[in-house]
Design an enzyme around this catalytic site. Structure first.
Site: not given
Length: 386
Positions: A67-68
């Site tokens: 997600s990052d």
């Protein structure tokens, strides 16, 4: 697993515990350090392509994704022509089976140019609120799907109908003037629907998609930094087609389903044929009830809604202006009385000041409402509705 141009540091079990995670040290270059990447002779275009493919593989094939993926968590080296190194897995998320099925249906509806299926998929994914007025939403979706289909099918070089098409170009291939012209045409065409959707607020944003779009945004920035011609949309095509092929469990099942739909042999097609007499009788019954007044149609007139909103703002502004004038007059009278009867003991001065404060409040509200009316008029004019 097994991808030679992806490196994930191995966990050293004997040096790890419930509170401490010890991982292999892997030296790399920050993915946004263009100078160092060029000094190592790494192909920037290949690296940009691989960064997109890594994320799309996670999202489309496994439904579990990083997600990052910002430059602090993503590095590279010159192994295998440009290997990606993922460091931090503290932010991971996954698509639930329902959301993933909705995403597949969404993609399928886009390529089928089916506005109803498109809105059904948005509702399945939790993006469109259940029970929303879908007439305006489907109208907007139909317009954008038509333009997307025209772009896919339009040969490069443009179209003779330049007023209604986008000349076979993707948005990032258009000039600023072309994009402005397209936006103006859309507003004029969809003004009423766009205003309706804006006032109804039928959309919501599930938390999972926050992470998906955050990751896409980070990757898009990384990719364009490495390769100015980077286009994540085009790189995603093979993965989206793969999702479509597996929509019904297998490529063969999808092919059979597409064929039966084309020739009208689906279960719902056969059912519609068999049930036609019953449906005709039902329609006849409904029409009869309408004629007798047993049924009443509820219609939504967007023009009337806008007129009522404007009338409400105007009436509020007038009432505030009247209140402003009344309290201002009262304060002036009280000030005069206070001067003439200063020894009477009645607190005329306090009453005058209170009345003046109320006059100021209502005067401010009146000005604010006038600005709101002007803003609404400008907004309607920009959508071609005035």
């Amino acid at each position: 697993a097994g991808t030679v141009w992806i490196k994930v540091p191995e966990i050293i079990e004997e040096l790890s515990s419930n509170r401490v995670l010890t991982m292999e040290y892997v030296e790399g270059i920050k993915i946004n350090n263009i100078k160092a990447i060029e000094e190592k002779g790494i192909d920037r275009k290949l690296l940009a392509k691989r960064s997109a493919e890594a994320f799309l593989t996670q999202l489309c094939r496994h439904s579990l994704f990083h997600s990052d993926p910002h430059p602090g968590n993503l590095a590279c080296d010159n192994v295998n022509g440009g290997r990606l190194i993922f460091y931090d897995f503290g932010m991971m998320d996954e698509l639930s089976p329902v959301v993933r099925a909705g995403l597949v249906n969404l993609i399928f509806s886009i390529y089928e140019n089916n506005a109803k299926l498109f809105c059904d998929a948005l509702e399945q994914m939790g993006v469109l609120k259940s029970g929303s007025d879908r007439v305006s939403i489907e109208s907007i979706a139909r317009t954008f799907l038509d333009e997307f289909s025209a772009t896919l099918n339009e040969p490069k070089g443009g179209s003779s109908n330049k007023s209604s098409q986008i000349e076979g170009k993707w948005v990032n291939e258009m000039s600023a003037d072309e994009r402005a012209r397209i936006r103006k045409e859309r507003r004029l065409k969809l003004g009423a629907e766009l205003l309706s959707v804006t006032s109804d607020v039928p959309f919501q944003f599930p938390p999972t998609f926050t992470f998906v779009f955050r990751a896409f945004t980070s990757l898009d920035g990384i990719g364009k930094g490495l390769d100015p011609s980077y286009d994540l949309t085009r790189l995603a095509k093979p993965y989206l087609r793969e999702l479509l092929d597996l929509r019904d469990g297998s490529v063969a099942a999808s092919a059979v389903k597409s064929f039966t739909k084309a020739v009208g042999w689906r279960g719902e097609d056969i059912a519609a044929t068999v049930q036609s007499p019953r449906n005709v009788a039902y329609i006849k019954d409904v029409v009869k009830k309408l004629e007798q007044g047993d049924l009443k149609l509820r219609t939504r007139v967007l023009e009337s809604e806008r007129s009522f909103q404007r009338s409400e703002l105007v009436q509020t502004a007038i009432l505030c202006a009247v209140a402003f004038g009344s309290f201002l007059n009262a304060s002036i009278i009280l000030f005069v009385i206070n001067i003439l009867n200063s020894a009477s003991g009645v607190p005329y001065l306090k009453l005058a000041r209170g009345s003046l404060a109320l006059a100021g409040l209502f005067g401010l509200k009146s000005v604010v409402n006038v600005f709101k009316v002007n803003r609404q008029d400008r907004r309607l004019k920009s959508y071609g509705l005035r």
